[in-house]
Design an enzyme around this catalytic site. Sequence first.
Site, PDB file in Angstrom:
ATOM      1  N   LYS A 168      -9.087   4.782  12.599  1.00  9.95           N
ATOM      2  CA  LYS A 168      -7.874   5.589  12.635  1.00  9.95           C
ATOM      3  C   LYS A 168      -8.258   7.059  12.699  1.00  9.95           C
ATOM      4  O   LYS A 168      -8.961   7.561  11.814  1.00  9.95           O
ATOM      5  CB  LYS A 168      -7.000   5.335  11.415  1.00  9.95           C
ATOM      6  CG  LYS A 168      -5.679   6.107  11.506  1.00  9.95           C
ATOM      7  CD  LYS A 168      -4.994   6.238  10.179  1.00  9.95           C
ATOM      8  CE  LYS A 168      -3.869   7.269  10.298  1.00  9.95           C
ATOM      9  NZ  LYS A 168      -3.305   7.622   8.995  1.00  9.95           N
ATOM     10  N   ALA A 255       3.278   7.530   8.351  1.00 12.20           N
ATOM     11  CA  ALA A 255       3.662   8.642   7.472  1.00 12.20           C
ATOM     12  C   ALA A 255       5.175   8.819   7.401  1.00 12.20           C
ATOM     13  O   ALA A 255       5.884   8.704   8.402  1.00 12.20           O
ATOM     14  CB  ALA A 255       3.030   9.965   7.907  1.00 12.20           C
ATOM     15  N   GLY A 256       5.647   9.078   6.172  1.00 10.74           N
ATOM     16  CA  GLY A 256       7.049   9.396   5.944  1.00 10.74           C
ATOM     17  C   GLY A 256       7.863   8.298   5.308  1.00 10.74           C
ATOM     18  O   GLY A 256       8.949   8.552   4.782  1.00 10.74           O
TER      19      GLY A 256
END
EC number: 2.8.1.10
Length: 325
Positions: A168, A255-256
């Site tokens: 990643k 993310a988030g």
Amino acid sequence: MTLTVNGDTRRTSAETVAALVRELGLSPEKVAVEHNGEIAPRSTLGDVRLADGDTLEIVHFVGGGSGENEDDSWEVAGHRFTSRLIVGTGKYKDFAQNAAAVEASGAEIVTVAVRRVNVSDPSQPVLMDFIDPKKVTYLPNTAGCFTADEAIRTLRLAREAGGWDLVKLEVLGEAKTLYPDMRETLTACETLANEGFKPMVYCVDDPIAAKQLEEAGAVAIMPLGAPIGSGLGIQNQVTIRLIVEGASVPVLVDAGVGTASDAAVAMELGCDGVLMNTAIAEAKDPLRMARAMKLAVQAGRDAYLSGRMGRRKYADPSSPLAGLI
């Protein structure tokens, strides 16, 4: 060693066919195995030695007929997975809690940061003591890297440490928002792809940038739903949907996510998966939240495949109006 099992590349330390079959969660008594083009008798599976580069086909009986295929697995860079939930390995109170959360989530991939060994106390526990990389795919990441050179160096070390090429990539622009620096990200992606890495790439929610990453060698596009660790949910549904529609590689929200409904929304947009860490690790009950996320990802995927009803401006009664009393 690296094997080809049912058409997919797999790394293993199993020494025999029987050991590999058990590693896959199968019973040697219930399968048939072809090893390098030759049928391996079931009674000898424990004696058939494996070597790097071997090719195996493993089959068993399933219900016959022409029913709909229920397999909803997904693939990235030749690796096939059943779970569409990827979880991180940071912010947990200890490795034991982390391992329990991974199990509760059903995740088959975990992201791992690359950090220096504590040479002053090498007896300290390490992640591999709790999460077995033979059973769960490790996805080394470049968290904390702010330049392409830092990210490339980190992943070269990761490959040396564990042999991983599926990685990643994230190259951050600055510390306040942790938004990606797309110029540095593109540079790193291209270099890593040319060196044989298979980068899954964290990026902004920009369909043009996503396509540029794909052209640079990204094997998966991972747009943020909101800033890392914010828990704000999916703030950019339109652009993420555009990325999904334009991509020819898997798209995963990264993310988030703050709670289960956020994960379901990401999947309803057509994403192939969701990556999260803080939403589980900082929940008051991480194991229960991990289970909730597992169910939410499954529900969102089913909703996407079902095809939601159309939106209307006005009400439309469910019950017929004819024959009213």
